[in-house]
Design a protein around this motif. Structure first.
Motif, PDB file in Angstrom:
ATOM      1  N   ALA A 135       0.792  -1.167  -0.072  1.00  0.00           N
ATOM      2  CA  ALA A 135      -0.120  -0.094  -0.069  1.00  0.00           C
ATOM      3  C   ALA A 135       1.059   1.414   0.056  1.00  0.00           C
ATOM      4  CB  ALA A 135      -0.890   0.194   1.265  1.00  0.00           C
ATOM      5  N   VAL A 136       1.919   1.293   0.724  1.00  0.00           N
ATOM      6  CA  VAL A 136       2.893   2.432   0.709  1.00  0.00           C
ATOM      7  C   VAL A 136       3.618   2.563  -0.488  1.00  0.00           C
ATOM      8  CG1 VAL A 136       5.230   3.195   1.807  1.00  0.00           C
ATOM      9  CG2 VAL A 136       3.404   2.215   3.231  1.00  0.00           C
ATOM     10  N   ARG A 137       3.854   1.452  -1.104  1.00  0.00           N
ATOM     11  CA  ARG A 137       4.427   1.495  -2.494  1.00  0.00           C
ATOM     12  C   ARG A 137       3.634   2.262  -3.636  1.00  0.00           C
ATOM     13  NH1 ARG A 137       5.950  -0.846  -7.569  1.00  0.00           N
ATOM     14  NH2 ARG A 137       8.116  -1.569  -7.542  1.00  0.00           N
ATOM     15  N   ARG A 138       2.339   2.172  -3.510  1.00  0.00           N
ATOM     16  CA  ARG A 138       1.534   2.965  -4.372  1.00  0.00           C
ATOM     17  C   ARG A 138       1.907   4.472  -4.299  1.00  0.00           C
ATOM     18  NH1 ARG A 138      -2.271  -1.413  -3.251  1.00  0.00           N
ATOM     19  NH2 ARG A 138      -3.084  -0.182  -1.628  1.00  0.00           N
ATOM     20  N   TYR A 158       3.342  13.578  -2.276  1.00  0.00           N
ATOM     21  CA  TYR A 158       3.208  12.191  -2.371  1.00  0.00           C
ATOM     22  C   TYR A 158       4.531  11.746  -1.404  1.00  0.00           C
ATOM     23  CZ  TYR A 158      -0.610  11.078  -5.433  1.00  0.00           C
ATOM     24  OH  TYR A 158      -1.974  11.092  -5.641  1.00  0.00           O
ATOM     25  N   ASP A 159       5.570  12.621  -1.351  1.00  0.00           N
ATOM     26  CA  ASP A 159       6.764  12.062  -0.594  1.00  0.00           C
ATOM     27  C   ASP A 159       6.575  11.976   0.932  1.00  0.00           C
ATOM     28  OD1 ASP A 159       9.861  11.575  -0.619  1.00  0.00           O
ATOM     29  OD2 ASP A 159       9.470  13.181   0.666  1.00  0.00           O
ATOM     30  N   LEU A 160       5.770  13.154   1.268  1.00  0.00           N
ATOM     31  CA  LEU A 160       5.493  13.024   2.871  1.00  0.00           C
ATOM     32  C   LEU A 160       4.469  12.110   3.296  1.00  0.00           C
ATOM     33  CD1 LEU A 160       5.080  17.225   3.138  1.00  0.00           C
ATOM     34  CD2 LEU A 160       6.993  15.528   4.112  1.00  0.00           C
ATOM     35  N   ARG A 161       3.247  11.894   2.408  1.00  0.00           N
ATOM     36  CA  ARG A 161       2.639  10.662   2.553  1.00  0.00           C
ATOM     37  C   ARG A 161       3.330   9.252   2.718  1.00  0.00           C
ATOM     38  NH1 ARG A 161      -2.828  10.972  -0.805  1.00  0.00           N
ATOM     39  NH2 ARG A 161      -3.352   9.121   0.638  1.00  0.00           N
ATOM     40  N   PHE A 162       4.245   9.348   1.640  1.00  0.00           N
ATOM     41  CA  PHE A 162       4.927   7.875   1.371  1.00  0.00           C
ATOM     42  C   PHE A 162       5.606   7.765   2.836  1.00  0.00           C
ATOM     43  CE2 PHE A 162       9.154   6.026   0.605  1.00  0.00           C
ATOM     44  CZ  PHE A 162       8.731   4.674   0.069  1.00  0.00           C
ATOM     45  N   TRP A 163       6.526   8.627   3.211  1.00  0.00           N
ATOM     46  CA  TRP A 163       7.343   8.399   4.640  1.00  0.00           C
ATOM     47  C   TRP A 163       6.522   8.415   5.881  1.00  0.00           C
ATOM     48  CZ3 TRP A 163      12.046   6.782   4.751  1.00  0.00           C
ATOM     49  CH2 TRP A 163      12.843   7.090   3.699  1.00  0.00           C
ATOM     50  N   ARG A 164       5.362   9.090   5.963  1.00  0.00           N
ATOM     51  CA  ARG A 164       4.418   9.159   6.998  1.00  0.00           C
ATOM     52  C   ARG A 164       3.851   7.512   7.143  1.00  0.00           C
ATOM     53  NH1 ARG A 164       1.929  13.723  10.202  1.00  0.00           N
ATOM     54  NH2 ARG A 164       1.422  12.529  12.086  1.00  0.00           N
ATOM     55  N   GLU A 165       3.431   7.194   6.165  1.00  0.00           N
ATOM     56  CA  GLU A 165       2.696   5.793   6.171  1.00  0.00           C
ATOM     57  C   GLU A 165       3.867   4.796   6.229  1.00  0.00           C
ATOM     58  OE1 GLU A 165       0.215   5.074   2.853  1.00  0.00           O
ATOM     59  OE2 GLU A 165      -0.831   6.771   2.764  1.00  0.00           O
ATOM     60  N   LEU A 166       5.201   4.859   5.645  1.00  0.00           N
ATOM     61  CA  LEU A 166       6.121   3.919   5.989  1.00  0.00           C
ATOM     62  C   LEU A 166       6.607   3.671   7.316  1.00  0.00           C
ATOM     63  CD1 LEU A 166       8.069   1.909   4.579  1.00  0.00           C
ATOM     64  CD2 LEU A 166       9.586   3.785   4.186  1.00  0.00           C
ATOM     65  N   LEU A 179       9.485  12.308  12.513  1.00  0.00           N
ATOM     66  CA  LEU A 179      10.085  12.113  11.337  1.00  0.00           C
ATOM     67  C   LEU A 179       9.382  12.989  10.299  1.00  0.00           C
ATOM     68  CD1 LEU A 179      12.023  10.804   9.415  1.00  0.00           C
ATOM     69  CD2 LEU A 179      10.552   9.042   8.906  1.00  0.00           C
ATOM     70  N   HIS A 180       8.069  12.820  10.378  1.00  0.00           N
ATOM     71  CA  HIS A 180       7.301  13.750   9.482  1.00  0.00           C
ATOM     72  C   HIS A 180       7.513  15.222   9.626  1.00  0.00           C
ATOM     73  CE1 HIS A 180       3.905  15.036   7.219  1.00  0.00           C
ATOM     74  NE2 HIS A 180       3.579  15.855   8.190  1.00  0.00           N
ATOM     75  N   GLU A 215      11.643   1.538  -5.048  1.00  0.00           N
ATOM     76  CA  GLU A 215      13.078   0.431  -4.867  1.00  0.00           C
ATOM     77  C   GLU A 215      13.305   0.216  -3.384  1.00  0.00           C
ATOM     78  OE1 GLU A 215      16.781   1.120  -7.048  1.00  0.00           O
ATOM     79  OE2 GLU A 215      15.609   2.409  -8.429  1.00  0.00           O
ATOM     80  N   LEU A 216      13.111   1.147  -2.592  1.00  0.00           N
ATOM     81  CA  LEU A 216      13.070   1.153  -1.185  1.00  0.00           C
ATOM     82  C   LEU A 216      12.107   0.473  -0.498  1.00  0.00           C
ATOM     83  CD1 LEU A 216      14.335   2.020   1.620  1.00  0.00           C
ATOM     84  CD2 LEU A 216      12.995   4.212   1.538  1.00  0.00           C
ATOM     85  N   VAL A 217      11.015   0.314  -1.109  1.00  0.00           N
ATOM     86  CA  VAL A 217       9.745  -0.585  -0.516  1.00  0.00           C
ATOM     87  C   VAL A 217       9.990  -2.075  -0.934  1.00  0.00           C
ATOM     88  CG1 VAL A 217       7.314  -1.112  -0.536  1.00  0.00           C
ATOM     89  CG2 VAL A 217       8.127   1.122  -0.580  1.00  0.00           C
ATOM     90  N   ASP A 218      10.390  -2.236  -2.115  1.00  0.00           N
ATOM     91  CA  ASP A 218      10.998  -3.595  -2.612  1.00  0.00           C
ATOM     92  C   ASP A 218      12.102  -4.027  -1.812  1.00  0.00           C
ATOM     93  OD1 ASP A 218       8.822  -3.368  -4.626  1.00  0.00           O
ATOM     94  OD2 ASP A 218      10.602  -2.842  -6.297  1.00  0.00           O
ATOM     95  N   ALA A 219      12.966  -3.350  -1.312  1.00  0.00           N
ATOM     96  CA  ALA A 219      14.050  -4.068  -0.627  1.00  0.00           C
ATOM     97  C   ALA A 219      13.429  -4.181   0.852  1.00  0.00           C
ATOM     98  CB  ALA A 219      15.133  -2.818  -0.367  1.00  0.00           C
ATOM     99  N   LEU A 220      12.523  -3.499   1.354  1.00  0.00           N
ATOM    100  CA  LEU A 220      11.686  -3.871   2.365  1.00  0.00           C
ATOM    101  C   LEU A 220      10.951  -5.097   2.476  1.00  0.00           C
ATOM    102  CD1 LEU A 220      11.018  -0.336   3.798  1.00  0.00           C
ATOM    103  CD2 LEU A 220      12.911  -1.806   4.763  1.00  0.00           C
ATOM    104  N   VAL A 221      10.148  -5.268   1.147  1.00  0.00           N
ATOM    105  CA  VAL A 221       9.417  -6.568   1.243  1.00  0.00           C
ATOM    106  C   VAL A 221      10.474  -7.647   1.015  1.00  0.00           C
ATOM    107  CG1 VAL A 221       8.037  -7.703  -0.545  1.00  0.00           C
ATOM    108  CG2 VAL A 221       7.466  -4.954  -0.094  1.00  0.00           C
ATOM    109  N   ARG A 222      11.600  -7.575   0.547  1.00  0.00           N
ATOM    110  CA  ARG A 222      12.481  -8.812   0.431  1.00  0.00           C
ATOM    111  C   ARG A 222      13.081  -9.069   1.647  1.00  0.00           C
ATOM    112  NH1 ARG A 222      14.367  -5.678  -3.984  1.00  0.00           N
ATOM    113  NH2 ARG A 222      16.692  -5.260  -2.856  1.00  0.00           N
ATOM    114  N   LYS A 223      12.737  -8.034   2.805  1.00  0.00           N
ATOM    115  CA  LYS A 223      13.421  -8.279   3.965  1.00  0.00           C
ATOM    116  C   LYS A 223      15.096  -7.800   3.849  1.00  0.00           C
ATOM    117  CE  LYS A 223       9.565 -10.585   6.219  1.00  0.00           C
ATOM    118  NZ  LYS A 223       9.159  -9.481   6.587  1.00  0.00           N
ATOM    119  N   ASP A 224      15.387  -6.831   3.187  1.00  0.00           N
ATOM    120  CA  ASP A 224      16.773  -6.848   2.791  1.00  0.00           C
ATOM    121  C   ASP A 224      17.022  -5.212   3.480  1.00  0.00           C
ATOM    122  OD1 ASP A 224      19.300  -6.312   1.829  1.00  0.00           O
ATOM    123  OD2 ASP A 224      18.812  -6.908  -0.220  1.00  0.00           O
TER     124      ASP A 224
END
Length: 249
Positions: A135-138, A158-166, A179-180, A215-224
């Motif tokens: 959902a954050v990835r969107r 969108y950047d502020l919403r992205f980091w707030r939700e993450l 952080l927000h 790319e950041l979200v994908d790394a987190l999904v991979r637990k990397d």
């Protein structure tokens, strides 16, 4: 009594609306660093009484976006490059903690699920962060699209919403809120240089803005976490280099 809290709630909501509107004015560059104004001017601009405006301005002053001028009013805070460097350092430290916790949460939930022998998809099974991260990835996709198009206003939103939700996935509301506010301040600092560059170069910011949110979200999904740390380090280095270059220009 049911009606006793009504006026206070309405005033609080109005105060927050004014604070959000003024914050957006600063982020959009319409209120520039050093620009002065009074409670009366803002109250007349928005057609409201002085009380919620004063409360909103005090709130923004506490967040470091405005400065109070004794007996005169307020002005937009002027951040320095050293301020920006310190913000990026603080952002990096918080992000490291968030990613570390996200990985630990995922591992703990998986272990608990295995221990309980909970089947995949069972409503009672511990919930993994993967669904929430998608959902954050969107939000990240929209931010990246705006960055590539050079649309600064859309990107900031969108950047502020992205980091707030993450950061909300971290589970610590105080840290997420901190952080927000820090990201808002860093955007306020950066936007002055970006807007000036945009004005000089006909509004074209394409190719300048960071766009690796997905790319950041994908790394987190991979637990990397190592990949995530690397992406954030690159983000901060890119941001600092860009603002230093624009400030010098």
């Amino acid at each position: 009594m049911p009606g006793t809290d009504g006026p206070a709630v309405i005033r609080s909501t109005l105060r927050q609306q004014i604070a959000d509107a003024l914050r957006d004015e600063v982020l959009a560059g319409r209120l520039e660093p050093g620009q002065e104004f009074t409670v009366k001017e803002i109250a007349e601009q928005y057609g409201v009484s002085a009380t919620p405006v004063r409360e909103a301005l005090v709130n923004l002053t506490a967040q470091g976006l405005l400065d109070a001028d004794q007996h005169r009013g307020f002005h937009v805070h002027e951040h320095t490059l050293d301020d920006y460097r310190s913000m990026l350092e603080a952002r990096g430290l918080i992000a490291d903690g968030i990613f570390r916790d996200l990985m630990a949460q995922g591992d703990a939930r998986a272990a608990n699920a295995r221990a309980a022998n909970a089947p995949t998809g069972d409503a009672t099974a511990p919930r993994d962060n993967t669904e929430a991260l998608f959902a954050v990835r969107r939000r990240g996709e929209e931010a990246a699209r705006a960055a590539c198009a050079g649309d600064l206003t859309v990107l900031i939103g969108y950047d502020l919403r992205f980091w707030r939700e993450l950061s909300a996935l971290f589970g610590n509301a105080y840290l997420s809120d901190f952080l927000h506010r820090l990201r808002v301040k860093s955007w306020v600092c950066a936007v002055t240089h970006l807007r000036r560059w945009s004005d000089i170069n006909g509004g074209d910011l394409r190719g300048l803005l960071w766009s690796r949110h997905t790319e950041l979200v994908d790394a987190l999904v991979r637990k990397d976490p190592e990949a995530a740390h690397g992406i954030v380090r690159e983000y901060n280095a890119h941001s600092l280099s860009l603002i230093e270059r624009l400030a010098a220009a």
